[in-house]
Design a protein around this motif. Structure first.
Motif, PDB file in Angstrom:
ATOM      1  N   GLY A  60      48.538  63.527  26.087  1.00 13.81           N
ATOM      2  CA  GLY A  60      47.266  63.703  25.385  1.00 13.81           C
ATOM      3  C   GLY A  60      46.816  62.420  24.709  1.00 13.81           C
ATOM      4  N   ARG A  61      47.766  61.736  24.055  1.00 16.77           N
ATOM      5  CA  ARG A  61      47.432  60.471  23.385  1.00 16.77           C
ATOM      6  C   ARG A  61      46.991  59.411  24.385  1.00 16.77           C
ATOM      7  NH1 ARG A  61      51.561  62.043  19.627  1.00 16.77           N
ATOM      8  NH2 ARG A  61      53.197  61.217  20.961  1.00 16.77           N
ATOM      9  N   ARG A  62      47.676  59.374  25.540  1.00 21.03           N
ATOM     10  CA  ARG A  62      47.303  58.396  26.579  1.00 21.03           C
ATOM     11  C   ARG A  62      45.903  58.677  27.107  1.00 21.03           C
ATOM     12  NH1 ARG A  62      52.703  58.907  28.439  1.00 21.03           N
ATOM     13  NH2 ARG A  62      52.022  60.339  30.087  1.00 21.03           N
ATOM     14  N   ALA A  63      45.607  59.960  27.342  1.00 22.66           N
ATOM     15  CA  ALA A  63      44.287  60.349  27.861  1.00 22.66           C
ATOM     16  C   ALA A  63      43.187  59.975  26.876  1.00 22.66           C
ATOM     17  CB  ALA A  63      44.258  61.847  28.144  1.00 22.66           C
ATOM     18  N   ILE A  64      43.432  60.205  25.588  1.00 25.76           N
ATOM     19  CA  ILE A  64      42.455  59.861  24.549  1.00 25.76           C
ATOM     20  C   ILE A  64      42.243  58.356  24.494  1.00 25.76           C
ATOM     21  CG2 ILE A  64      42.098  59.808  22.038  1.00 25.76           C
ATOM     22  CD1 ILE A  64      43.461  62.571  21.954  1.00 25.76           C
ATOM     23  N   LYS A  65      43.353  57.616  24.598  1.00 24.22           N
ATOM     24  CA  LYS A  65      43.282  56.154  24.548  1.00 24.22           C
ATOM     25  C   LYS A  65      42.509  55.600  25.732  1.00 24.22           C
ATOM     26  CE  LYS A  65      46.225  52.182  23.561  1.00 24.22           C
ATOM     27  NZ  LYS A  65      47.624  51.700  23.432  1.00 24.22           N
ATOM     28  N   GLU A  66      42.732  56.187  26.911  1.00 21.30           N
ATOM     29  CA  GLU A  66      42.040  55.744  28.130  1.00 21.30           C
ATOM     30  C   GLU A  66      40.535  55.985  28.046  1.00 21.30           C
ATOM     31  OE1 GLU A  66      44.029  57.776  31.263  1.00 21.30           O
ATOM     32  OE2 GLU A  66      45.852  56.547  31.101  1.00 21.30           O
ATOM     33  N   LYS A  67      40.139  57.010  27.275  1.00 20.58           N
ATOM     34  CA  LYS A  67      38.718  57.307  27.096  1.00 20.58           C
ATOM     35  C   LYS A  67      38.075  56.427  26.024  1.00 20.58           C
ATOM     36  CE  LYS A  67      39.042  62.133  28.551  1.00 20.58           C
ATOM     37  NZ  LYS A  67      38.976  63.549  28.130  1.00 20.58           N
ATOM     38  N   GLY A  68      38.902  55.573  25.401  1.00 18.25           N
ATOM     39  CA  GLY A  68      38.383  54.654  24.384  1.00 18.25           C
ATOM     40  C   GLY A  68      38.223  55.262  23.014  1.00 18.25           C
ATOM     41  N   ILE A  69      38.817  56.441  22.812  1.00 23.24           N
ATOM     42  CA  ILE A  69      38.734  57.097  21.503  1.00 23.24           C
ATOM     43  C   ILE A  69      39.850  56.552  20.622  1.00 23.24           C
ATOM     44  CG2 ILE A  69      38.827  59.299  20.274  1.00 23.24           C
ATOM     45  CD1 ILE A  69      37.923  60.615  22.918  1.00 23.24           C
ATOM     46  N   LYS A  70      39.492  56.076  19.448  1.00 24.79           N
ATOM     47  CA  LYS A  70      40.481  55.515  18.537  1.00 24.79           C
ATOM     48  C   LYS A  70      41.247  56.620  17.824  1.00 24.79           C
ATOM     49  CE  LYS A  70      38.162  51.120  17.609  1.00 24.79           C
ATOM     50  NZ  LYS A  70      37.599  50.232  16.559  1.00 24.79           N
ATOM     51  N   LEU A  71      42.575  56.440  17.774  1.00 19.86           N
ATOM     52  CA  LEU A  71      43.422  57.390  17.068  1.00 19.86           C
ATOM     53  C   LEU A  71      43.615  56.948  15.627  1.00 19.86           C
ATOM     54  CD1 LEU A  71      46.154  57.854  19.801  1.00 19.86           C
ATOM     55  CD2 LEU A  71      44.339  59.449  19.232  1.00 19.86           C
ATOM     56  N   GLY A  72      44.006  57.873  14.781  1.00 12.66           N
ATOM     57  CA  GLY A  72      44.261  57.520  13.377  1.00 12.66           C
ATOM     58  C   GLY A  72      43.277  58.202  12.454  1.00 12.66           C
ATOM     59  N   ARG A  73      43.374  57.833  11.180  1.00  7.95           N
ATOM     60  CA  ARG A  73      42.506  58.460  10.192  1.00  7.95           C
ATOM     61  C   ARG A  73      41.065  58.004  10.345  1.00  7.95           C
ATOM     62  NH1 ARG A  73      44.929  57.276   4.449  1.00  7.95           N
ATOM     63  NH2 ARG A  73      44.942  55.196   5.345  1.00  7.95           N
ATOM     64  N   LYS A  74      40.142  58.908  10.100  1.00  5.92           N
ATOM     65  CA  LYS A  74      38.727  58.567  10.130  1.00  5.92           C
ATOM     66  C   LYS A  74      38.339  57.892   8.824  1.00  5.92           C
ATOM     67  CE  LYS A  74      37.301  62.290  13.214  1.00  5.92           C
ATOM     68  NZ  LYS A  74      36.448  63.480  13.373  1.00  5.92           N
ATOM     69  N   HIS A  75      37.515  56.853   8.955  1.00  4.23           N
ATOM     70  CA  HIS A  75      37.064  56.153   7.749  1.00  4.23           C
ATOM     71  C   HIS A  75      36.038  57.000   7.003  1.00  4.23           C
ATOM     72  CE1 HIS A  75      39.133  52.464   8.719  1.00  4.23           C
ATOM     73  NE2 HIS A  75      38.636  52.505   9.943  1.00  4.23           N
ATOM     74  N   LYS A  76      36.137  56.985   5.693  1.00  2.00           N
ATOM     75  CA  LYS A  76      35.168  57.710   4.883  1.00  2.00           C
ATOM     76  C   LYS A  76      33.824  56.987   4.913  1.00  2.00           C
ATOM     77  CE  LYS A  76      38.200  60.066   1.638  1.00  2.00           C
ATOM     78  NZ  LYS A  76      38.482  60.332   0.215  1.00  2.00           N
TER      79      LYS A  76
END
Length: 199
Positions: free
Chosen positions: A138-154
């Protein structure tokens, strides 16, 4: 008959209260007296040094309960060797382990019982490996789509920021007020200044 309850959740998203209540309901149904409740919240079953399970094993030395109730064997752990060791140690003290979801009492002193424990422990270990593998995919698939992982900035509200700046507050105090860091406030102020220069 005195019983100790043990519950474990591996993530904060899981419902520890529901698991404990399920165990309490079982104890009430079968007229077991609950003398202890042990739990480990948001801790992987692969870790052997969990505070809750260690406290349970320590209290077992006092012979204050005859039964330990868990919803399923994977709550005790996700390691075949650890599960075997825990059940063997408890069995030597005459303490039985009941898996309430299947209403199964584990018997370490019989060949059939040991075979069942081995099969269930292996299944718990394999399930953990499958979960880990699925999460990694799942993490690899998200990364391949260019979605950044981690906390969202306020999001910093410019209206609030302007109001606090007009009060003469420092970046540090503004950051504290808005729940962000001082560098974040500084960055936003610089961005606003650049936008004003462009317009």
């Amino acid at each position: 008959m005195n019983v100790a309850l043990y519950a474990r959740c591996s993530t904060k998203k899981q419902d520890m209260d529901y698991q404990l209540q399920t165990l309490r309901n079982w104890a009430t149904k079968y007229e077991r007296k609950i003398v202890f409740e042990f739990s480990d919240f948001a801790i992987s079953g692969k870790k052997d040094d969990r505070a809750g399970i260690l406290a349970l094993l320590k209290e077992a030395e006092n012979n204050s309960f005859e039964v330990i109730a868990v919803t399923e064997i994977s709550r005790l752990g996700r390691s075949v060797s650890f599960i075997h060791k825990v059940i063997e140690d408890l069995s030597k003290k005459g303490i039985k382990i009941v898996l309430i979801n299947s209403n199964t009492t584990l018997d370490y002193n019989s060949l059939e019982g040991r075979a069942l424990i081995g099969g269930l422990a292996l299944a718990a270990d394999i399930e953990w490996m499958l979960i880990k593998e699925r999460n990694e995919r799942g993490r690899r698939a998200i990364k391949e789509k260019g979605i950044k992982l981690g906390r969202k900035h306020k999001v910093v509200s410019d209206v609030v920021l302007k109001s606090l700046l007009e009060k003469g507050m420092s970046f540090r105090l503004i950051g504290k007020e808005m729940g962000v860091s001082a560098p974040t406030i500084m960055r936003r102020v610089n961005e606003i200044k650049k936008q004003l220069l462009v317009t």
